[in-house]
Design a protein around this motif. Structure first.
Motif, PDB file in Angstrom:
ATOM      1  N   LYS A 231      22.778  10.303  -0.048  1.00  0.00           N
ATOM      2  CA  LYS A 231      23.858  11.224  -0.314  1.00  0.00           C
ATOM      3  C   LYS A 231      25.092  10.964   0.548  1.00  0.00           C
ATOM      4  CE  LYS A 231      20.481  15.297  -0.840  1.00  0.00           C
ATOM      5  NZ  LYS A 231      20.035  16.541  -0.382  1.00  0.00           N
TER       6      LYS A 231
ATOM      7  N   LYS B 168      16.724   9.615   1.585  1.00  0.00           N
ATOM      8  CA  LYS B 168      17.750  10.364   0.646  1.00  0.00           C
ATOM      9  C   LYS B 168      19.104  11.013   1.245  1.00  0.00           C
ATOM     10  CE  LYS B 168      14.120  13.221  -0.191  1.00  0.00           C
ATOM     11  NZ  LYS B 168      13.269  14.340  -0.640  1.00  0.00           N
TER      12      LYS B 168
ATOM     13  N   PHE C 296      14.006  10.465  -5.164  1.00  0.00           N
ATOM     14  CA  PHE C 296      15.460  10.089  -4.815  1.00  0.00           C
ATOM     15  C   PHE C 296      16.698  10.736  -5.858  1.00  0.00           C
ATOM     16  CE2 PHE C 296      18.790   6.951  -5.070  1.00  0.00           C
ATOM     17  CZ  PHE C 296      19.151   6.960  -3.461  1.00  0.00           C
TER      18      PHE C 296
ATOM     19  N   ALA D 103      17.540  14.148  -5.589  1.00  0.00           N
ATOM     20  CA  ALA D 103      18.153  14.523  -4.235  1.00  0.00           C
ATOM     21  C   ALA D 103      19.684  13.855  -4.287  1.00  0.00           C
ATOM     22  CB  ALA D 103      17.645  13.789  -3.108  1.00  0.00           C
TER      23      ALA D 103
ATOM     24  N   ARG E 129      11.161   9.103   3.774  1.00  0.00           N
ATOM     25  CA  ARG E 129      11.801   9.422   2.508  1.00  0.00           C
ATOM     26  C   ARG E 129      12.825  10.424   2.791  1.00  0.00           C
ATOM     27  NH1 ARG E 129       6.466  10.778   1.478  1.00  0.00           N
ATOM     28  NH2 ARG E 129       6.939  12.890   0.961  1.00  0.00           N
ATOM     29  N   GLU E 130      12.969  11.405   3.538  1.00  0.00           N
ATOM     30  CA  GLU E 130      14.106  12.144   3.692  1.00  0.00           C
ATOM     31  C   GLU E 130      15.264  11.361   4.336  1.00  0.00           C
ATOM     32  OE1 GLU E 130      14.434  15.380   3.115  1.00  0.00           O
ATOM     33  OE2 GLU E 130      12.378  15.001   2.032  1.00  0.00           O
TER      34      GLU E 130
END
Length: 559
Positions: free
Chosen positions: A246, A242, A287, A290, A238-239
């Motif tokens: 970005k 994101k 998401f 973020a 997940r990180e």
């Protein structure tokens, strides 16, 4: 008169109360990847909000919109002569899409959706091998930056296809995951042997197996064996996703089209449940939050391929700005094919009420006729150009963000398999030898009509391209058409479709003659009164003594 409402939902409530609600009647559809789609059932109808009583006090809930153009880069325009479309080719053709000036012969679209631009072993790009690079067949990061800069100069937004549900089997993460049980990336994918579960379940995206063998183990691949699903239960995954989102916003993109958005956790047929939907929505809310750290106004539209509004609505709560309206696309095609309005507004007005409720009034509908996963509009309409014109006129006079699939504006045909609905864009009659023409795929459609190309239609005022250009110009020039709410304006003739578009400051009436016969339509004597034609697709249309004369297959906009 249309009420001016104080409560943000009261416009939709008032609109609902003004017409008789009937049950939705959408047909199921299926995607290129074999996705099974649920039709609206009786329980879902029961879950829709009831139509409240009229409220005479409140603010018209405007829905600001812009017209987007979906581009398959490989097929669009080739700048370097290798037969493959590229980013520089799109930049060269920006003046065709929008030259940044009023009027002229540009199409006038205000946004672009780029289908996948990341490196991939497949022609379509939906199996990514590197999330931080540009497919070298399409160009470089510098080419992309140039495209974004030039589009922004023209006032255009650009969104990219972001494919996070799965990767390619050639992605280094998967190669490492499959290499050993103790590899760092092992848990980034779902392996049956690690999870100790039954690998016999059927895919939620079709009727085939969801599990596939690799090195004696079995991994989850909802769409096919070349697309292993990532494990979003793992925080590291997940990180990373994101971080990827970005990164692309920081490169200058204005948002994302999110592929296979409902399949983050809905992998197997047995996964279909409200609980699974809730997990999907929770991820996309994470998401969204973020992305807001980089660009609060990033436009996020999700592919939740369901005809049921109850299935789409949860994703509009602090996650997506829009969900593609597949049910409405089907409904427009049915309407123009049958030449009957079929209670058009009645059937989808309650959808809007539900979407507004879930999104706290912040949603923008994403409307379209067809996309890269479906047979092309002209093929669905069996080549009927009059029906294609009516479909375009309806699409471009409804609320939301209309999406046009490349080539739709010139009437390109195409039926599955997938390569044949993504054939090269046709720029001129002698397409095979013309500058910029892509040749990566031998065209199997559109060979029987010399007029199906941009060159032939650009200066023909009666062409489909001219109709698209004209109605888009109407839309951008009239605030009520671009941003307004919609109200039913019923007439007695089932072969006429009519509705009011309204902002707080103006209102217009749109009337479509769906049939092959001329129509006489008497306007209501009740408020609001419409007394002049602003625009018309046929010069023979007229308004006299409160009666509109409509030639066959024509549209008028009145003030």
């Amino acid at each position: 008169m249309i009420p001016i409402l104080k409560d943000k939902f009261a416009w939709k409530k008032w609109m609902s109360a003004s017409i008789l609600i009937c049950s939705l009647c959408f047909t199921a559809a299926c995607s290129e990847k074999g996705d099974n789609r649920d039709s609206t059932d009786a329980q879902e109808q029961a879950d829709l909000p009831a139509s409240p009583a009229s409220d005479s006090t409140a603010v018209i809930d405007e829905q600001p919109g812009r017209v987007y153009y979906e581009i398959f880069v490989r097929s669009f325009y080739d700048s370097d002569g290798d037969g493959i479309g590229d980013l520089n080719g799109i930049t060269e053709k920006l003046d065709y899409l929008n030259d940044g000036k009023p009027g002229g012969d540009d199409l006038g679209v205000e946004g672009i959706w780029l289908m996948p631009i990341n490196p991939s072993p497949s022609y379509h790009g939906y199996d990514v091998t590197d999330y931080y690079e540009v497919n070298p067949e399409y160009g470089t990061m510098e080419d992309l930056q140039h495209l974004l800069e030039e589009a922004h100069k023209r006032g255009m937004k650009v969104i990219m296809d972001l494919v996070v549900n799965h990767t390619s089997t050639e992605h280094p993460w998967f190669v490492e995951s499959a290499s050993s049980l103790d590899n760092t990336h092992r848990a980034w994918y779902k392996w049956e042997e690690d999870l100790n579960i039954d690998p016999s379940g059927l895919s939620a995206a079709g009727s085939g197996p969801a599990w596939h063998e690799k090195n004696g183990n079995h991994y989850l691949g909802t769409f096919w064996s070349g697309m292993p699903d990532l494990n979003f239960d793992l925080e590291a995954v997940r990180e990373e996703m994101k971080k990827i989102g970005k990164f692309w916003l920081e490169q200058g993109f204005d948002g994302f089209r999110l592929d296979a958005a409902k399949h983050i956790y809905e992998d197997l047929q047995s996964d279909r449940s409200p609980e699974t939907t809730a997990k999907n929505v929770a991820w996309w809310q994470e998401f969204r939050a973020a992305m807001n750290e980089v660009k609060e106004d990033a436009y996020i539209v999700g592919e939740v391929w369901e005809n049921s509004p109850v299935s789409i609505a949860p994703y509009l709560e602090n996650a997506f700005d829009s969900g593609f309206n597949f049910g409405l696309a089907d409904q427009i095609i049915r309407t123009v094919s049958s030449e009957q309005n079929g209670g058009f507004l009645i059937q989808w007005n309650r959808n809007y009420e539900l979407f507004a409720e879930k999104s706290q009034g912040q949603f923008v509908d994403a409307i379209f006729l067809a996309n890269h996963d479906q047979n092309r509009v002209m093929s669905q309409l069996s080549g009927n150009k009059d029906h294609a014109r009516m479909a375009a006129a309806i699409l471009l006079t409804l609320p939301g963000n209309p999406f046009i699939y490349y080539g739709e504006e010139i009437g390109m045909k195409g039926s599955k398999p997938d390569e044949e609905i993504r054939e090269p864009m046709l720029w001129s009659k002698n397409s095979s030898g013309s500058k910029g023409q892509t040749t990566w795929e031998q065209a199997k459609h559109n060979q029987d009509d010399d007029a199906v190309n941009v060159e032939a239609q650009l200066t023909d005022p009666s062409s489909l391209l001219s109709l698209y250009r004209n109605v888009i110009e109407w839309r951008t020039g009239i605030a009520a058409l671009r941003d307004g709410a919609v109200e039913d304006y019923s007439v007695e003739d089932d072969q006429v479709l009519s509705y009011i578009r309204a902002t707080a400051s103006e209102q217009v009436l749109v009337v479509h003659n769906l049939s092959s016969e001329a129509k006489e339509v008497s306007l209501s004597e009740k408020e609001p009164h419409f007394s002049a034609i602003l625009h018309q697709t046929d010069d023979q249309a007229s308004l006299q003594n409160g009666t509109i004369s409509l030639p066959p297959y024509s549209t008028v906009v009145l003030k």
